[in-house]
Design a protein around this motif. Structure first.
Motif, PDB file in Angstrom:
ATOM      1  N   SER A  91      17.622  -5.535   8.329  1.00 39.16           N
ATOM      2  CA  SER A  91      17.957  -4.740   9.502  1.00 39.16           C
ATOM      3  C   SER A  91      18.121  -3.284   9.092  1.00 39.16           C
ATOM      4  O   SER A  91      18.421  -2.978   7.932  1.00 39.16           O
ATOM      5  N   LEU A  92      17.940  -2.392  10.070  1.00 37.77           N
ATOM      6  CA  LEU A  92      18.254  -0.985   9.816  1.00 37.77           C
ATOM      7  C   LEU A  92      19.725  -0.842   9.438  1.00 37.77           C
ATOM      8  O   LEU A  92      20.110   0.122   8.773  1.00 37.77           O
ATOM      9  N   ALA A  93      20.546  -1.822   9.854  1.00 34.88           N
ATOM     10  CA  ALA A  93      21.969  -1.805   9.523  1.00 34.88           C
ATOM     11  C   ALA A  93      22.198  -1.797   8.013  1.00 34.88           C
ATOM     12  O   ALA A  93      23.266  -1.396   7.547  1.00 34.88           O
ATOM     13  N   ALA A  94      21.194  -2.227   7.235  1.00 32.91           N
ATOM     14  CA  ALA A  94      21.333  -2.245   5.779  1.00 32.91           C
ATOM     15  C   ALA A  94      21.555  -0.854   5.213  1.00 32.91           C
ATOM     16  O   ALA A  94      22.175  -0.698   4.159  1.00 32.91           O
ATOM     17  N   ILE A  95      21.054   0.168   5.916  1.00 35.28           N
ATOM     18  CA  ILE A  95      21.196   1.548   5.413  1.00 35.28           C
ATOM     19  C   ILE A  95      21.817   2.473   6.454  1.00 35.28           C
ATOM     20  O   ILE A  95      21.876   3.688   6.247  1.00 35.28           O
ATOM     21  N   THR A  96      22.281   1.904   7.571  1.00 36.72           N
ATOM     22  CA  THR A  96      22.829   2.709   8.659  1.00 36.72           C
ATOM     23  C   THR A  96      24.329   2.472   8.801  1.00 36.72           C
ATOM     24  O   THR A  96      24.764   1.320   8.815  1.00 36.72           O
ATOM     25  N   PRO A  97      25.146   3.529   8.935  1.00 35.52           N
ATOM     26  CA  PRO A  97      26.588   3.355   9.140  1.00 35.52           C
ATOM     27  C   PRO A  97      26.853   2.939  10.584  1.00 35.52           C
ATOM     28  O   PRO A  97      27.256   3.736  11.431  1.00 35.52           O
ATOM     29  N   TYR A  98      26.610   1.675  10.859  1.00 37.67           N
ATOM     30  CA  TYR A  98      26.665   1.109  12.199  1.00 37.67           C
ATOM     31  C   TYR A  98      28.133   0.836  12.543  1.00 37.67           C
ATOM     32  O   TYR A  98      28.663  -0.223  12.231  1.00 37.67           O
ATOM     33  N   VAL A  99      28.791   1.794  13.165  1.00 38.20           N
ATOM     34  CA  VAL A  99      30.227   1.743  13.411  1.00 38.20           C
ATOM     35  C   VAL A  99      30.634   0.423  14.061  1.00 38.20           C
ATOM     36  O   VAL A  99      29.985  -0.046  15.004  1.00 38.20           O
ATOM     37  N   ALA A 204       2.687  -4.324   3.844  1.00 35.31           N
ATOM     38  CA  ALA A 204       3.772  -3.486   3.343  1.00 35.31           C
ATOM     39  C   ALA A 204       4.900  -4.337   2.779  1.00 35.31           C
ATOM     40  O   ALA A 204       5.282  -5.343   3.371  1.00 35.31           O
ATOM     41  N   ASP A 205       5.425  -3.927   1.624  1.00 32.88           N
ATOM     42  CA  ASP A 205       6.595  -4.601   1.077  1.00 32.88           C
ATOM     43  C   ASP A 205       7.821  -4.362   1.957  1.00 32.88           C
ATOM     44  O   ASP A 205       8.699  -5.210   2.058  1.00 32.88           O
ATOM     45  N   TRP A 206       7.874  -3.175   2.562  1.00 38.73           N
ATOM     46  CA  TRP A 206       8.960  -2.813   3.467  1.00 38.73           C
ATOM     47  C   TRP A 206       8.353  -2.598   4.845  1.00 38.73           C
ATOM     48  O   TRP A 206       7.568  -1.673   5.054  1.00 38.73           O
ATOM     49  N   PHE A 207       8.715  -3.474   5.785  1.00 37.59           N
ATOM     50  CA  PHE A 207       8.166  -3.441   7.127  1.00 37.59           C
ATOM     51  C   PHE A 207       9.208  -2.862   8.088  1.00 37.59           C
ATOM     52  O   PHE A 207      10.283  -3.416   8.264  1.00 37.59           O
ATOM     53  N   TRP A 208       8.876  -1.708   8.679  1.00 40.95           N
ATOM     54  CA  TRP A 208       9.800  -1.023   9.582  1.00 40.95           C
ATOM     55  C   TRP A 208       9.300  -1.159  11.012  1.00 40.95           C
ATOM     56  O   TRP A 208       8.202  -0.709  11.342  1.00 40.95           O
ATOM     57  N   ALA A 209      10.094  -1.762  11.892  1.00 41.39           N
ATOM     58  CA  ALA A 209       9.688  -1.910  13.294  1.00 41.39           C
ATOM     59  C   ALA A 209      10.923  -2.200  14.138  1.00 41.39           C
ATOM     60  O   ALA A 209      11.972  -2.597  13.629  1.00 41.39           O
ATOM     61  N   GLY A 210      10.774  -2.002  15.453  1.00 38.70           N
ATOM     62  CA  GLY A 210      11.897  -2.176  16.368  1.00 38.70           C
ATOM     63  C   GLY A 210      12.436  -0.821  16.778  1.00 38.70           C
ATOM     64  O   GLY A 210      12.056   0.220  16.219  1.00 38.70           O
ATOM     65  N   GLY A 211      13.314  -0.808  17.752  1.00 38.50           N
ATOM     66  CA  GLY A 211      13.903   0.442  18.201  1.00 38.50           C
ATOM     67  C   GLY A 211      14.622   1.173  17.087  1.00 38.50           C
ATOM     68  O   GLY A 211      15.292   0.559  16.272  1.00 38.50           O
ATOM     69  N   TRP A 212      14.450   2.487  17.027  1.00 40.24           N
ATOM     70  CA  TRP A 212      15.075   3.371  16.033  1.00 40.24           C
ATOM     71  C   TRP A 212      14.447   3.296  14.646  1.00 40.24           C
ATOM     72  O   TRP A 212      14.804   4.065  13.758  1.00 40.24           O
ATOM     73  N   THR A 214      11.505   4.101  13.284  1.00 44.34           N
ATOM     74  CA  THR A 214      10.817   5.302  12.779  1.00 44.34           C
ATOM     75  C   THR A 214      11.807   6.405  12.464  1.00 44.34           C
ATOM     76  O   THR A 214      11.710   7.072  11.419  1.00 44.34           O
ATOM     77  N   LYS A 215      12.797   6.598  13.338  1.00 45.89           N
ATOM     78  CA  LYS A 215      13.785   7.663  13.131  1.00 45.89           C
ATOM     79  C   LYS A 215      14.618   7.402  11.882  1.00 45.89           C
ATOM     80  O   LYS A 215      14.884   8.315  11.096  1.00 45.89           O
ATOM     81  N   VAL A 216      15.029   6.151  11.705  1.00 50.15           N
ATOM     82  CA  VAL A 216      15.840   5.817  10.525  1.00 50.15           C
ATOM     83  C   VAL A 216      15.002   5.962   9.264  1.00 50.15           C
ATOM     84  O   VAL A 216      15.485   6.468   8.237  1.00 50.15           O
ATOM     85  N   TRP A 217      13.730   5.524   9.316  1.00 55.74           N
ATOM     86  CA  TRP A 217      12.851   5.672   8.150  1.00 55.74           C
ATOM     87  C   TRP A 217      12.712   7.141   7.781  1.00 55.74           C
ATOM     88  O   TRP A 217      12.798   7.518   6.600  1.00 55.74           O
ATOM     89  N   CYS A 218      12.517   7.992   8.770  1.00 60.40           N
ATOM     90  CA  CYS A 218      12.383   9.432   8.514  1.00 60.40           C
ATOM     91  C   CYS A 218      13.665  10.001   7.913  1.00 60.40           C
ATOM     92  O   CYS A 218      13.615  10.885   7.045  1.00 60.40           O
ATOM     93  N   SER A 219      14.802   9.478   8.354  1.00 60.06           N
ATOM     94  CA  SER A 219      16.082  10.001   7.854  1.00 60.06           C
ATOM     95  C   SER A 219      16.271   9.717   6.370  1.00 60.06           C
ATOM     96  O   SER A 219      17.019  10.432   5.685  1.00 60.06           O
ATOM     97  N   THR A 220      15.592   8.681   5.856  1.00 61.20           N
ATOM     98  CA  THR A 220      15.734   8.367   4.435  1.00 61.20           C
ATOM     99  C   THR A 220      15.146   9.466   3.556  1.00 61.20           C
ATOM    100  O   THR A 220      15.459   9.542   2.368  1.00 61.20           O
ATOM    101  N   TRP A 221      14.298  10.306   4.142  1.00 60.73           N
ATOM    102  CA  TRP A 221      13.706  11.411   3.403  1.00 60.73           C
ATOM    103  C   TRP A 221      14.551  12.676   3.504  1.00 60.73           C
ATOM    104  O   TRP A 221      14.332  13.634   2.765  1.00 60.73           O
TER     105      TRP A 221
END
Length: 254
Positions: A91-99, A204-212, A214-221
């Motif tokens: 999940s994006l939650a793996a790298i997101t501070p999901y309050v 892809a070894d890392w598959f990014w999809a679902g709402g948010w 793309t934005k979260v992936w971009c934030s990793t940079w």
């Protein structure tokens, strides 16, 4: 599923006997091979870190983390025989501070870290590992009985924020289940490319999809600060700041 021509088997990923029975049934059906294992079983966990019940936390990790580990260990022989693919739904939650999601975030972070090492361990045997960094997708995960704030919770002041957060994943840029599934399947069936080209041309070894996603992936940079800044405000923690300031002001007036 059976009506659509599929073979449906019972499976509880938190039960060793259930896993073994499922493994044996699959082996009989496929002649001892398994092309793709998708570890999708998951349990939501929305609760402030200061209000958690450790028994509840353990149940979440049993499904979200230990269930994944147990399934991989049990089905490794079939996967190796097929030089197959493991897809672990993180999940994006793996790298997101999901309050209010510290436990869930920790469980998905564990899946991501485990999968990364698993990929290297199984590479010599020809078994591949994809980690699905999944954003908001329409599902039943938030439809179960919700946790509540206990008496005396320090977040009782902003109970409405917590209650709104309970269904956040189903109300924020939420992607249709079928749309997400088709993208995941398409990625899984793409050809294998060398490591440096894999993310662009093959599976892809890392598959990014679902709402948010793309934005979260971009934030990793950019840096983790951007996610901290966005999520703090998105969930409404500035409102809690205002409430606490007002409480301090009222104390001074007494």
């Amino acid at each position: 599923m059976a009506a659509l021509g599929m073979t449906a088997l019972a499976l509880d990923v938190t039960n060793a006997e259930s896993i073994k029975t499922c493994h044996d049934d699959v082996a009989k059906l496929t002649g001892g091979k398994l092309d793709i294992l998708v570890n999708n079983a998951g349990r939501t966990h929305t609760h402030p870190a200061t209000d958690i019940s450790m028994d509840d936390v353990r149940e979440t990790f049993e499904t979200n983390v230990f269930g994944v580990m147990a399934m991989v260990a049990a089905f490794a022989d079939l996967l190796i025989a097929a030089r197959g693919l493991i897809i672990n739904i993180a999940s994006l939650a793996a790298i997101t501070p999901y309050v209010f999601g510290s436990v869930y975030c920790a469980s998905k972070g564990a899946v991501a870290a485990y999968s990364r090492t698993l990929r290297l361990e199984l590479q010599p045997f020809g078994v591949r590992v994809t980690v699905a960094m999944t954003g908001t997708v329409r599902s039943q995960i938030a439809s179960k009985t919700h946790r509540t704030l206990p008496p005396g919770s320090i977040y009782g002041r902003v109970r409405a924020l917590f209650e709104r957060r309970l269904t956040f994943s189903q109300n924020n840029a939420t992607v249709d289940t079928g749309t997400y599934a088709r993208k995941l399947v398409a990625n899984a069936l793409r050809p294998e490319w060398p490591l440096l080209l894999r993310a662009w041309f093959g599976r892809a070894d890392w598959f990014w999809a679902g709402g948010w996603a793309t934005k979260v992936w971009c934030s990793t940079w950019i840096g983790e600060w951007i996610l901290d800044y966005v999520m703090y405000r998105k969930i409404g923690m500035k409102q809690l700041e205002a409430v606490l300031r007002e409480e301090e002001r009222q104390k001074k007036l007494k």
